[in-house]
Design an enzyme around this catalytic site. Structure first.
Site, short mmCIF file in Angstrom:
data_model
loop_
_atom_site.label_atom_id
_atom_site.label_comp_id
_atom_site.label_asym_id
_atom_site.label_seq_id
_atom_site.Cartn_x
_atom_site.Cartn_y
_atom_site.Cartn_z
N GLY A 26 46.52 36.56 31.22
CA GLY A 26 45.72 35.96 32.32
C GLY A 26 44.50 35.44 31.43
O GLY A 26 43.84 34.50 31.66
N ASP A 30 33.89 44.20 33.13
CA ASP A 30 33.81 44.75 34.25
C ASP A 30 33.17 43.91 36.10
O ASP A 30 31.86 43.35 36.26
CB ASP A 30 33.61 46.12 34.25
CG ASP A 30 34.34 46.83 35.15
OD1 ASP A 30 35.47 47.30 34.93
OD2 ASP A 30 32.69 47.85 35.93
N TYR A 54 40.04 40.05 47.06
CA TYR A 54 39.15 40.53 48.44
C TYR A 54 39.30 38.74 48.87
O TYR A 54 38.22 38.52 49.48
CB TYR A 54 38.57 40.70 48.02
CG TYR A 54 38.48 42.74 47.70
CD1 TYR A 54 38.16 43.24 48.98
CD2 TYR A 54 38.86 42.83 46.45
CE1 TYR A 54 38.90 45.23 48.35
CE2 TYR A 54 39.24 43.94 46.28
CZ TYR A 54 38.41 45.10 47.40
OH TYR A 54 39.08 46.86 47.51
N HIS A 79 31.10 34.25 40.23
CA HIS A 79 30.21 35.69 39.76
C HIS A 79 30.26 35.44 38.41
O HIS A 79 29.59 35.93 37.43
CB HIS A 79 30.53 37.62 39.96
CG HIS A 79 32.01 37.13 39.87
ND1 HIS A 79 32.83 36.63 41.29
CD2 HIS A 79 32.45 38.52 39.59
CE1 HIS A 79 34.54 36.81 40.74
NE2 HIS A 79 34.02 37.81 40.11
#
EC number: 3.6.1.66
Length: 212
Positions: A21, A78, A171, A197
């Site tokens: 994905g 990351d 989250y 982000h």
């Protein structure tokens, strides 16, 4: 931020992931720039231990390992959640907080449990606790000869409880991005991806690596 003036050309780019994905998502973003993305998993490359203490360190560990093993330029990311009142936690341990312990059922990730851990720590600090938080994403490019470039993206916001929405993951159901009254899990995916982000980090990478 970057540490080299070298630029990506067209050709192959190893994405340091074993997640199909993630390969698809990153590949779609870079395809317009003439890059053919292949995954570290498809090349049979091992996943290096993520021993860094920051998003930048972990992204570089993964990118460098893939570049050195393949001899091809590599890109790694990351990402995670940092909470102001928790001194930036869970941070690089964002996914670890969702890992079930032996007494919590079958192995795997339980994101509701992870959200509950965050909320529990905030609740301990009282009703007026600072609920500011931010999602972070670091993209690291590594060349086989050791040069590298790093781009950091942010999505500032705040945390709510209880969780709301079913469109996101991780989250997302407790994170309300700045300027919105909906959680990431209540926002349509196309809109979320535009303000995330990861989108911020990719915009910085594209602006520097592929200047018009």
């Amino acid at each position: 931020m970057t540490n080299t003036e070298r630029r990506l050309g067209s050709g192959s780019l190893v994405i340091a992931t074993h997640n199909a994905g993630k390969l698809k998502e990153i590949g779609a973003l870079l395809e317009p720039h003439g890059l053919k993305c292949i995954s570290a998993g498809s090349l049979g490359l091992p996943e290096p231990p993520e021993t860094g203490r920051s998003f930048v360190e972990n992204a570089l560990i993964k990118a460098r390992a893939a570049a050195e093993a393949s001899g091809i330029v590599a890109l790694a990311d990351d990402s995670g959640l940092s909470v102001a009142a928790l001194d930036g936690r869970p941070g690089v341990y964002t996914a670890d907080w969702a890992e079930r312990q032996w007494f919590e059922g079958e192995p795997g990730r339980d994101w509701y449990m992870a959200m509950g851990k965050v909320e529990g720590l905030l609740a301990e600090r009282g009703p007026h606790v600072d609920r500011q938080a931010a999602f972070h994403c670091v993209l690291a490019i590594a060349w086989p000869d050791g040069e590298h470039a790093v781009y950091e993206g942010f999505a500032p916001g705040s945390l709510v409880w209880p969780p709301r929405g079913k469109l996101g993951f991780g989250y997302d159901p407790v994170f309300v991005p700045e300027g919105s009254d909906k959680t990431f899990a209540e926002i349509e995916p196309d809109r979320k991806h535009a303000i995330s982000h990861r989108a911020d980090a990719f915009a910085k990478l594209v602006a520097e690596q592929f200047p018009s």
